[in-house]
Design a protein around this motif. Sequence first.
Motif, mmCIF file in Angstrom:
data_model
loop_
_atom_site.group_PDB
_atom_site.id
_atom_site.type_symbol
_atom_site.label_atom_id
_atom_site.label_comp_id
_atom_site.label_asym_id
_atom_site.label_seq_id
_atom_site.Cartn_x
_atom_site.Cartn_y
_atom_site.Cartn_z
ATOM 1 N N GLN A 53 0.850 -1.190 0.000
ATOM 2 C CA GLN A 53 0.000 0.000 0.000
ATOM 3 C C GLN A 53 0.886 1.240 0.000
ATOM 4 O O GLN A 53 2.045 1.182 0.395
ATOM 5 C CB GLN A 53 -0.902 0.018 1.235
ATOM 6 N N PHE A 54 0.332 2.348 -0.462
ATOM 7 C CA PHE A 54 1.084 3.593 -0.386
ATOM 8 C C PHE A 54 0.109 4.749 -0.183
ATOM 9 O O PHE A 54 -0.993 4.772 -0.728
ATOM 10 C CB PHE A 54 1.944 3.822 -1.637
ATOM 11 N N GLU A 55 0.535 5.690 0.648
ATOM 12 C CA GLU A 55 -0.305 6.835 0.990
ATOM 13 C C GLU A 55 -0.264 7.913 -0.083
ATOM 14 O O GLU A 55 -1.273 8.519 -0.410
ATOM 15 C CB GLU A 55 0.158 7.417 2.327
ATOM 16 N N TRP A 56 0.934 8.150 -0.617
ATOM 17 C CA TRP A 56 1.149 9.188 -1.625
ATOM 18 C C TRP A 56 1.937 8.608 -2.798
ATOM 19 O O TRP A 56 2.691 7.646 -2.633
ATOM 20 C CB TRP A 56 1.914 10.378 -1.033
ATOM 21 N N GLU A 57 1.775 9.208 -3.950
ATOM 22 C CA GLU A 57 2.444 8.748 -5.164
ATOM 23 C C GLU A 57 3.964 8.657 -4.973
ATOM 24 O O GLU A 57 4.614 7.762 -5.537
ATOM 25 C CB GLU A 57 2.119 9.710 -6.313
ATOM 26 N N LYS A 117 5.046 5.252 -4.007
ATOM 27 C CA LYS A 117 4.483 4.137 -4.775
ATOM 28 C C LYS A 117 5.503 3.052 -5.083
ATOM 29 O O LYS A 117 5.230 1.858 -4.904
ATOM 30 C CB LYS A 117 3.875 4.666 -6.076
ATOM 31 N N ASP A 118 6.653 3.440 -5.559
ATOM 32 C CA ASP A 118 7.638 2.454 -5.997
ATOM 33 C C ASP A 118 8.793 2.304 -5.008
ATOM 34 O O ASP A 118 9.853 1.778 -5.351
ATOM 35 C CB ASP A 118 8.183 2.853 -7.376
ATOM 36 N N ARG A 119 8.578 2.750 -3.802
ATOM 37 C CA ARG A 119 9.625 2.659 -2.793
ATOM 38 C C ARG A 119 9.312 1.513 -1.833
ATOM 39 O O ARG A 119 8.236 1.463 -1.236
ATOM 40 C CB ARG A 119 9.744 3.976 -2.029
ATOM 41 N N ASP A 144 2.513 6.521 5.522
ATOM 42 C CA ASP A 144 3.896 6.328 5.086
ATOM 43 C C ASP A 144 4.774 7.397 5.715
ATOM 44 O O ASP A 144 4.516 8.595 5.552
ATOM 45 C CB ASP A 144 3.997 6.431 3.562
ATOM 46 N N SER A 167 -6.895 11.981 -3.860
ATOM 47 C CA SER A 167 -5.885 11.547 -4.825
ATOM 48 C C SER A 167 -4.591 11.277 -4.075
ATOM 49 O O SER A 167 -4.309 11.899 -3.040
ATOM 50 C CB SER A 167 -5.664 12.627 -5.884
ATOM 51 N N LYS A 168 -3.802 10.365 -4.604
ATOM 52 C CA LYS A 168 -2.502 10.096 -4.013
ATOM 53 C C LYS A 168 -1.418 11.005 -4.594
ATOM 54 O O LYS A 168 -0.256 10.927 -4.189
ATOM 55 C CB LYS A 168 -2.130 8.626 -4.208
#
Length: 640
Positions: free
Chosen positions: A37-41, A44-46, A126, A574-575
């Motif tokens: 899961q991710f809170e903000w964009e 996302k890929d971290r 996050d 929106s993220k």
Amino acid sequence: MRLFRVLTAWVVSTCCAVCGQEITLEAKRQHLGKAGQFEWEIFKDRPVDAQRLELRFEAKVNAVEHTLRIWQSDVKLGWPVMLNGRRLGALTTTETALECVLAVPAGALRDGENVLIIDAPAALDDIEVGPVFLDARPVIEVIGGASVTVSSDELPSRLTLTRKDGTLQPLRAEPVGDVAVRTGVVYTKNGRVTIYVPPGEYVLHAGRGFEWGVERVKLSLKAGDAKDVSVKLRHEVDTRGWIAADSHIHTLTHSGHGDAKIEERMLTIAGEGIELAIATDHNHHTDYAPIAASTGVAQHFTPVIGNEVTTKHGHFNAFPIAPGAKVVDFNEQDWSKLIPAIRATPGVQVITLNHPRDLHSGFIPLGGVQFNPKTGKHRAGDALKIDALEVVTSAAMQSDVFLLFRDWFALLNRGHRIAAVASSDSHDVNRFILGQGRTYVAAKDADPSKLDLDAVWRSYQQGRLLVSLGLMTTLKVDDRFTVGDLATGLGEQVKVEAVVSGPAWVKADRVELFANGIRIREQSITDDHRAGEKTRITWKLTKPAHDVHLVAIATGPGVTEPFWEIPRPYQPSSKIFTPRVIGSTNPIWIDADGDGKFQSAFAIAQALIHRFGSDQDKLRDALKKHDEAVAIQVESLLSH
């Protein structure tokens, strides 16, 4: 997923306790969150390093207070910090990068293995933490060792101290009774303060809110240094004839949450250059006047008693309120009863609907089945007899900064006469900056401590207000009509002039002109960080075929530096987070038909249907001379 960092540090910590050194419990930055899961964009890929941080290390029992130092960023929720099952405190709830400093009481460490846990909240948040240090000295020594005395023109001000990388620096400040202090931030009563910090390299930012410039001073402090710094505060934005107001202010003292005690609140009001401070604690009538006097800042602003009537069906600010007036029954949920009760409170001249897209107690005032954002029709529309609507609430920002403006335009087109306002809704000294969202009120401003409040309330009721979050926009029609005016007696060509202003530390890149909420003009702005007037744009318009309301809105890149960082959305849709500054006018009401009054899109639609009835062909031909706002209202009326 759990992360363990086991440190074999028994020998080092023994030396630490004797020599006053520190040990490193975690050397690297760790991303804490929920895997998958991710809170903000940006996350996302971290990869997530852990859901919580657990560090195991060897030590001996501490006979005196030690200090825990934790670098942190992006903290929105509560993250308890536990040592050997004992709560030391929590990470600081702010998304700005800072170092959190927590006292480790005598006896909290034990001989042998110790366990430090930074525990996660149940909801997604996050964050980044690390490095983490344990220092054998008490907090007062850890955040000392050097000092700088700052003088800033004997004016209340805000000082922000960061490391070179922008991290807010823990500090102490004196005189204690003249300052409000949080990590990296000091509000001063009279512009003079002594700040104590560890030796190091720092950047000091000195300012006084939106209207003022920010002076930056680089500091290099060695152990034992006691330096003097003088900073010059420059008033950069011409606001003559306009009063800086924050109509949504809380205190920990009377609202019960946040962190700003009422004495600290007085310093933040003065330090941010707010001239009209409206107290709106939850279901409580707070009078700032005695505290403003006792803290020595009464000459800088006019305080007003108000109340955020906090119900399960919306939050409403009411002001001014007469001393001793009874608090409205906040258990009432029926607007047709609640709003008249608020209006009947002795003294009340203005009612605002606050953060109307936020969810509280399962209810969104301008959401769900309550409100049609296209037509402006509200289920409780007949009861919605308010004076103003928060379109910017800096402590409760929207992912889409134009969402509430569109809602407001829809309400205006439906026939509501509601002014747009901005406020902070600040409960804190620094997490959400007081006066970041603010409203400029048309009134004499020569003496901020003696404002003509009757004139102020008339301006609220007549919409002679400007919305500000980092920019200030004014509007004129034919060089004689301004916000709140009915522009009548117009020729076939109409001159419209928009002026965008702001301090040098803010940039504007766009200004747009809206008629009935429809964008009819836009202009890019080239702004090389000019102070004061950033652009002056003139448009020539053909007089509209029917009455419209004109509003100008300027925007620009959001401020990301910690002295005035734009907060992330409170309840994001929106993220992706794209901060913007914004400055908006209220309407100039264009009397296109020259009958001396204004007709909303809804009233025009009613007249068209009354005239043409069910003759669809004639109605369709008539609508060719009307804008989309009128067509939407016609469609709405015919569908019911």
